[in-house]
Design an enzyme around this catalytic site. Structure first.
Site, PDB file in Angstrom:
ATOM      1  N   HIS A 139       0.813  -1.209   0.000  1.00 49.98           N
ATOM      2  CA  HIS A 139       0.000   0.000   0.000  1.00 49.98           C
ATOM      3  C   HIS A 139       0.856   1.273   0.000  1.00 49.98           C
ATOM      4  O   HIS A 139       2.070   1.204  -0.157  1.00 49.98           O
ATOM      5  CB  HIS A 139      -1.000  -0.028   1.156  1.00 49.98           C
ATOM      6  CG  HIS A 139      -1.740  -1.329   1.238  1.00 49.98           C
ATOM      7  ND1 HIS A 139      -2.700  -1.696   0.333  1.00 49.98           N
ATOM      8  CD2 HIS A 139      -1.596  -2.385   2.092  1.00 49.98           C
ATOM      9  CE1 HIS A 139      -3.147  -2.912   0.631  1.00 49.98           C
ATOM     10  NE2 HIS A 139      -2.486  -3.362   1.682  1.00 49.98           N
TER      11      HIS A 139
ATOM     12  N   HIS B 163       3.245  -6.937   4.463  1.00 50.17           N
ATOM     13  CA  HIS B 163       1.876  -6.544   4.792  1.00 50.17           C
ATOM     14  C   HIS B 163       1.551  -6.822   6.257  1.00 50.17           C
ATOM     15  O   HIS B 163       2.332  -7.428   6.989  1.00 50.17           O
ATOM     16  CB  HIS B 163       0.890  -7.322   3.916  1.00 50.17           C
ATOM     17  CG  HIS B 163       0.873  -6.879   2.502  1.00 50.17           C
ATOM     18  ND1 HIS B 163       0.034  -5.904   2.039  1.00 50.17           N
ATOM     19  CD2 HIS B 163       1.629  -7.269   1.440  1.00 50.17           C
ATOM     20  CE1 HIS B 163       0.261  -5.703   0.745  1.00 50.17           C
ATOM     21  NE2 HIS B 163       1.230  -6.520   0.363  1.00 50.17           N
TER      22      HIS B 163
ATOM     23  N   GLU C 195      -1.557   0.348   7.950  1.00 57.70           N
ATOM     24  CA  GLU C 195      -0.753  -0.724   7.375  1.00 57.70           C
ATOM     25  C   GLU C 195       0.353  -0.162   6.499  1.00 57.70           C
ATOM     26  O   GLU C 195       1.479  -0.665   6.498  1.00 57.70           O
ATOM     27  CB  GLU C 195      -1.639  -1.659   6.553  1.00 57.70           C
ATOM     28  CG  GLU C 195      -0.894  -2.840   5.966  1.00 57.70           C
ATOM     29  CD  GLU C 195      -1.746  -3.729   5.103  1.00 57.70           C
ATOM     30  OE1 GLU C 195      -1.211  -4.711   4.546  1.00 57.70           O
ATOM     31  OE2 GLU C 195      -2.966  -3.452   4.966  1.00 57.70           O
TER      32      GLU C 195
ATOM     33  N   GLU D 215       2.310 -11.560   5.782  1.00 63.77           N
ATOM     34  CA  GLU D 215       1.343 -10.885   6.646  1.00 63.77           C
ATOM     35  C   GLU D 215       1.866 -11.018   8.065  1.00 63.77           C
ATOM     36  O   GLU D 215       1.793 -12.085   8.672  1.00 63.77           O
ATOM     37  CB  GLU D 215      -0.033 -11.550   6.510  1.00 63.77           C
ATOM     38  CG  GLU D 215      -0.660 -11.448   5.139  1.00 63.77           C
ATOM     39  CD  GLU D 215      -1.322 -10.092   4.896  1.00 63.77           C
ATOM     40  OE1 GLU D 215      -1.263  -9.226   5.791  1.00 63.77           O
ATOM     41  OE2 GLU D 215      -1.894  -9.906   3.799  1.00 63.77           O
TER      42      GLU D 215
END
Length: 299
Positions: free
Chosen positions: A89, A181, A126, A263
């Site tokens: 992101h 992430h 995030e 993650e």
């Protein structure tokens, strides 16, 4: 956090800029994150920065994953290797919803260019987390002699899109690509997991050659991440293995080099969020990922 309808939310050296320019010249989309989540906005006025500042100096060269440190006259263990790091992101995505909502080709279908990612309940995004961990990871890998390329370094207003992120790794002919992430799942869902590419051969997607090496990369990262952070694999995905195979992520489907997503934890769970907002823990997370990459590349 990769885009997933099953979930609730969701330069490094000058070479980075050179790759981006080269890609732009070939007509690549101006943006990739491959993942996403619900678009939780930090517009509530809460800070999107970590409560703990990242170290201002580069991390000293660590010992290798086997515990042997590099010394005078010893060649860095990752010399000659290229690693692409993909911070999930972009904090600017919140202000560019029209751009990131445009759909791009992910090989098998079309999906949104990117999303905002998720955040903790206190507003730590995030995008802020992934960039911080990526900077720490870059320093650890460069100390071991690797050439590190970032898909972005908060140096663009939004994106890049998921398809461009994949193209950056491919153009670099990376030995390994890791997309960083944090998840946005339900409270009580805890732990890390590593997303691996499924065998996909459809449309413009063909992961046949990268499935095996990507799994080897992912397994090593999962093992070293657990050791470095002391956290357990996900209790809600991967059946305790810390590994999750996906066929719906453009960042994986379009990759021609070994690639995984990490993650690091669930931002929506208070206990995981406490870890993710700790600078000390984020350094451990970066160390674990670096050790996993190193053990993979060193064979």
């Amino acid at each position: 956090m990769p885009y997933d309808h099953r979930k609730t939310t969701r330069r490094t050296r000058s070479r980075t800029r050179g790759l981006a320019l080269a890609l732009a010249a070939t007509g690549c989309c101006a943006a990739l994150a491959g993942c996403g989540a619900s678009q939780a906005s930090p517009s509530d006025g809460k800070s999107t920065e970590s409560p703990e500042a990242a170290p201002s100096a580069a991390t000293p060269a660590p010992s290798g994953p086997s515990g042997t440190a590099s010394g005078p006259g010893t060649a860095p263990s990752l010399a000659g290797r290229t690693v692409v790091l993909d911070p999930g992101h972009n904090s600017g995505n919140f202000r560019h919803s029209r751009e990131i909502n445009q759909k791009v080709n992910i090989g098998t279908t079309r999906k949104e260019c990117d999303t905002t990612g998720t955040s903790t309940n206190a507003g730590y995004t995030e995008a802020s987390f992934t960039l911080d961990v990526t900077h720490r990871l870059r320093d650890l890998l460069t100390a071991r002699g690797a050439e590190v390329v970032l898909t972005h370094d908060a140096d663009r207003p939004w994106g890049p899109c998921i398809d461009e992120r994949a193209k950056i790794g491919n153009a670099a002919r990376a030995d390994a690509v890791v997309s960083v992430h944090a998840d946005g799942s339900a409270v009580g869902n805890r732990g890390f997991h590593v997303i691996l590419p499924a065998r996909v051969r459809e449309g413009s997607a063909d992961t046949t050659k990268i499935v095996g090496p990507s799994r080897a990369l992912g397994e090593r990262i999962a093992d070293r991440f657990a050791r470095a952070t002391g956290t357990a694999p996900s209790n809600y995905l991967g059946s305790g293995t810390g590994l999750d195979v996906r066929d719906d992520l453009g960042g994986l489907n379009l990759s021609t080099v070994p690639k995984v997503f990490v993650e690091c934890g669930n931002m929506r769970d208070p206990k995981d969020a406490e870890l993710l907002t700790s600078a000390a823990w984020r350094q451990k997370a970066a160390q674990g990922i670096a050790d996993g990459i190193a053990t993979y590349l060193e064979g």
